[in-house]
Design a protein around this motif. Structure first.
Motif, mmCIF file in Angstrom:
data_model
loop_
_atom_site.group_PDB
_atom_site.id
_atom_site.type_symbol
_atom_site.label_atom_id
_atom_site.label_comp_id
_atom_site.label_asym_id
_atom_site.label_seq_id
_atom_site.Cartn_x
_atom_site.Cartn_y
_atom_site.Cartn_z
ATOM 1 N N VAL A 214 -85.817 95.256 -44.473
ATOM 2 C CA VAL A 214 -85.608 96.015 -43.243
ATOM 3 C C VAL A 214 -86.808 95.711 -42.359
ATOM 4 C CG1 VAL A 214 -85.335 98.312 -42.237
ATOM 5 C CG2 VAL A 214 -84.358 97.810 -44.490
ATOM 6 N N LEU A 215 -86.542 95.100 -41.202
ATOM 7 C CA LEU A 215 -87.605 94.621 -40.320
ATOM 8 C C LEU A 215 -87.326 95.047 -38.883
ATOM 9 C CD1 LEU A 215 -87.560 91.026 -41.788
ATOM 10 C CD2 LEU A 215 -89.274 92.769 -42.288
ATOM 11 N N TRP A 216 -88.384 95.018 -38.075
ATOM 12 C CA TRP A 216 -88.250 95.339 -36.652
ATOM 13 C C TRP A 216 -88.776 94.179 -35.834
ATOM 14 C CZ3 TRP A 216 -88.851 98.837 -40.417
ATOM 15 C CH2 TRP A 216 -88.039 99.960 -40.377
ATOM 16 N N ARG A 217 -88.113 93.912 -34.710
ATOM 17 C CA ARG A 217 -88.558 92.843 -33.809
ATOM 18 C C ARG A 217 -89.847 93.273 -33.118
ATOM 19 N NH1 ARG A 217 -83.177 93.586 -33.004
ATOM 20 N NH2 ARG A 217 -81.842 91.821 -33.522
ATOM 21 N N ARG A 218 -90.889 92.484 -33.265
ATOM 22 C CA ARG A 218 -92.194 92.805 -32.663
ATOM 23 C C ARG A 218 -92.048 93.043 -31.160
ATOM 24 N NH1 ARG A 218 -97.571 92.311 -33.252
ATOM 25 N NH2 ARG A 218 -97.448 91.369 -35.290
ATOM 26 N N GLU A 219 -91.365 92.132 -30.484
ATOM 27 C CA GLU A 219 -91.214 92.227 -29.024
ATOM 28 C C GLU A 219 -90.542 93.538 -28.628
ATOM 29 O OE1 GLU A 219 -88.371 89.818 -26.137
ATOM 30 O OE2 GLU A 219 -90.014 88.569 -26.887
ATOM 31 N N GLU A 220 -89.530 93.944 -29.392
ATOM 32 C CA GLU A 220 -88.826 95.176 -29.065
ATOM 33 C C GLU A 220 -89.706 96.403 -29.326
ATOM 34 O OE1 GLU A 220 -84.547 97.343 -29.571
ATOM 35 O OE2 GLU A 220 -85.077 95.835 -31.060
ATOM 36 N N VAL A 221 -90.455 96.393 -30.406
ATOM 37 C CA VAL A 221 -91.346 97.517 -30.701
ATOM 38 C C VAL A 221 -92.402 97.661 -29.603
ATOM 39 C CG1 VAL A 221 -93.080 98.420 -32.302
ATOM 40 C CG2 VAL A 221 -90.964 97.432 -33.197
ATOM 41 N N VAL A 222 -92.972 96.552 -29.177
ATOM 42 C CA VAL A 222 -93.980 96.594 -28.106
ATOM 43 C C VAL A 222 -93.362 97.145 -26.816
ATOM 44 C CG1 VAL A 222 -95.450 95.167 -26.625
ATOM 45 C CG2 VAL A 222 -95.417 94.771 -29.099
ATOM 46 N N ALA A 223 -92.182 96.680 -26.453
ATOM 47 C CA ALA A 223 -91.510 97.168 -25.243
ATOM 48 C C ALA A 223 -91.178 98.652 -25.371
ATOM 49 C CB ALA A 223 -90.246 96.355 -24.967
ATOM 50 N N TRP A 224 -90.714 99.061 -26.549
ATOM 51 C CA TRP A 224 -90.386 100.464 -26.812
ATOM 52 C C TRP A 224 -91.620 101.341 -26.612
ATOM 53 C CZ3 TRP A 224 -92.013 103.268 -31.309
ATOM 54 C CH2 TRP A 224 -91.385 104.491 -31.503
ATOM 55 N N ILE A 225 -92.757 100.894 -27.117
ATOM 56 C CA ILE A 225 -94.014 101.636 -26.945
ATOM 57 C C ILE A 225 -94.376 101.717 -25.465
ATOM 58 C CG2 ILE A 225 -96.501 101.585 -27.388
ATOM 59 C CD1 ILE A 225 -95.762 100.216 -30.106
ATOM 60 N N GLN A 226 -94.270 100.600 -24.754
ATOM 61 C CA GLN A 226 -94.618 100.566 -23.335
ATOM 62 C C GLN A 226 -93.732 101.489 -22.503
ATOM 63 O OE1 GLN A 226 -94.334 96.334 -22.656
ATOM 64 N NE2 GLN A 226 -96.517 96.025 -23.067
ATOM 65 N N HIS A 227 -92.533 101.785 -22.995
ATOM 66 C CA HIS A 227 -91.613 102.680 -22.278
ATOM 67 C C HIS A 227 -91.694 104.115 -22.770
ATOM 68 C CE1 HIS A 227 -89.914 98.862 -20.890
ATOM 69 N NE2 HIS A 227 -89.486 99.588 -19.864
ATOM 70 N N GLY A 228 -92.714 104.434 -23.546
ATOM 71 C CA GLY A 228 -92.935 105.823 -23.932
ATOM 72 C C GLY A 228 -92.285 106.260 -25.225
ATOM 73 N N CYS A 229 -91.839 105.342 -26.051
ATOM 74 C CA CYS A 229 -91.257 105.657 -27.363
ATOM 75 C C CYS A 229 -90.039 106.587 -27.271
ATOM 76 C CB CYS A 229 -92.299 106.248 -28.294
ATOM 77 S SG CYS A 229 -93.764 105.219 -28.510
ATOM 78 N N PRO A 230 -89.045 106.227 -26.470
ATOM 79 C CA PRO A 230 -87.858 107.085 -26.358
ATOM 80 C C PRO A 230 -87.027 107.055 -27.638
ATOM 81 C CG PRO A 230 -87.473 105.020 -25.239
ATOM 82 C CD PRO A 230 -88.909 105.012 -25.668
ATOM 83 N N SER A 231 -86.095 107.983 -27.756
ATOM 84 C CA SER A 231 -85.184 107.993 -28.908
ATOM 85 C C SER A 231 -84.376 106.697 -28.929
ATOM 86 C CB SER A 231 -84.228 109.184 -28.810
ATOM 87 O OG SER A 231 -83.324 108.982 -27.728
ATOM 88 N N ARG A 232 -83.807 106.381 -30.069
ATOM 89 C CA ARG A 232 -83.015 105.158 -30.197
ATOM 90 C C ARG A 232 -81.859 105.148 -29.206
ATOM 91 N NH1 ARG A 232 -81.549 104.211 -36.015
ATOM 92 N NH2 ARG A 232 -83.749 103.668 -36.018
ATOM 93 N N GLU A 233 -81.190 106.279 -29.063
ATOM 94 C CA GLU A 233 -80.052 106.357 -28.133
ATOM 95 C C GLU A 233 -80.498 106.051 -26.698
ATOM 96 O OE1 GLU A 233 -76.964 109.730 -26.450
ATOM 97 O OE2 GLU A 233 -77.975 110.079 -28.359
ATOM 98 N N LYS A 234 -81.586 106.690 -26.294
ATOM 99 C CA LYS A 234 -82.086 106.464 -24.935
ATOM 100 C C LYS A 234 -82.596 105.030 -24.794
ATOM 101 C CE LYS A 234 -85.002 108.422 -21.374
ATOM 102 N NZ LYS A 234 -85.904 109.511 -21.000
ATOM 103 N N TRP A 235 -83.271 104.524 -25.823
ATOM 104 C CA TRP A 235 -83.785 103.159 -25.783
ATOM 105 C C TRP A 235 -82.649 102.149 -25.617
ATOM 106 C CZ3 TRP A 235 -87.441 100.228 -24.453
ATOM 107 C CH2 TRP A 235 -87.573 98.945 -24.943
ATOM 108 N N LEU A 236 -81.574 102.317 -26.364
ATOM 109 C CA LEU A 236 -80.434 101.409 -26.245
ATOM 110 C C LEU A 236 -79.840 101.468 -24.841
ATOM 111 C CD1 LEU A 236 -78.694 101.937 -29.689
ATOM 112 C CD2 LEU A 236 -79.972 99.922 -28.917
ATOM 113 N N ALA A 237 -79.748 102.676 -24.273
ATOM 114 C CA ALA A 237 -79.224 102.813 -22.919
ATOM 115 C C ALA A 237 -80.150 102.143 -21.915
ATOM 116 C CB ALA A 237 -79.055 104.300 -22.570
#
Length: 74
Positions: free
Chosen positions: A43-66
């Motif tokens: 089970v792995l996470w894409r580095r680029e996506e994790v960094v972007a997720w952090i830069q956007h304030g760590c929203p919930s998965r549902e909000k992040w996908l939207a």
């Protein structure tokens, strides 16, 4: 960052966030982080996506996908 892996396991993501791997797994179970990629049993996470997720304030998965899909979300 030239040698940084593209995919990260839970301990590596947790280290980026200064939290424990257990906390990261709890966030994942609650849908409070980006969805993982599964390679066999890994089970792995894409580095680029994790960094972007952090830069956007760590929203919930549902909000992040939207946000990624460009859909407005309250």
């Amino acid at each position: 960052m030239k040698d940084d892996p593209l995919l990260l396991n839970a301990p590596a993501v947790a280290k980026m966030l200064s939290i424990t791997a257990r906390h990261w797994h709890a966030l994942n179970s609650r849908g409070a982080c980006p969805a993982p990629v599964r390679l066999g049993r890994r089970v792995l996470w894409r580095r680029e996506e994790v960094v972007a997720w952090i830069q956007h304030g760590c929203p919930s998965r549902e909000k992040w996908l939207a946000m990624r899909e460009g859909v407005a979300h309250d």
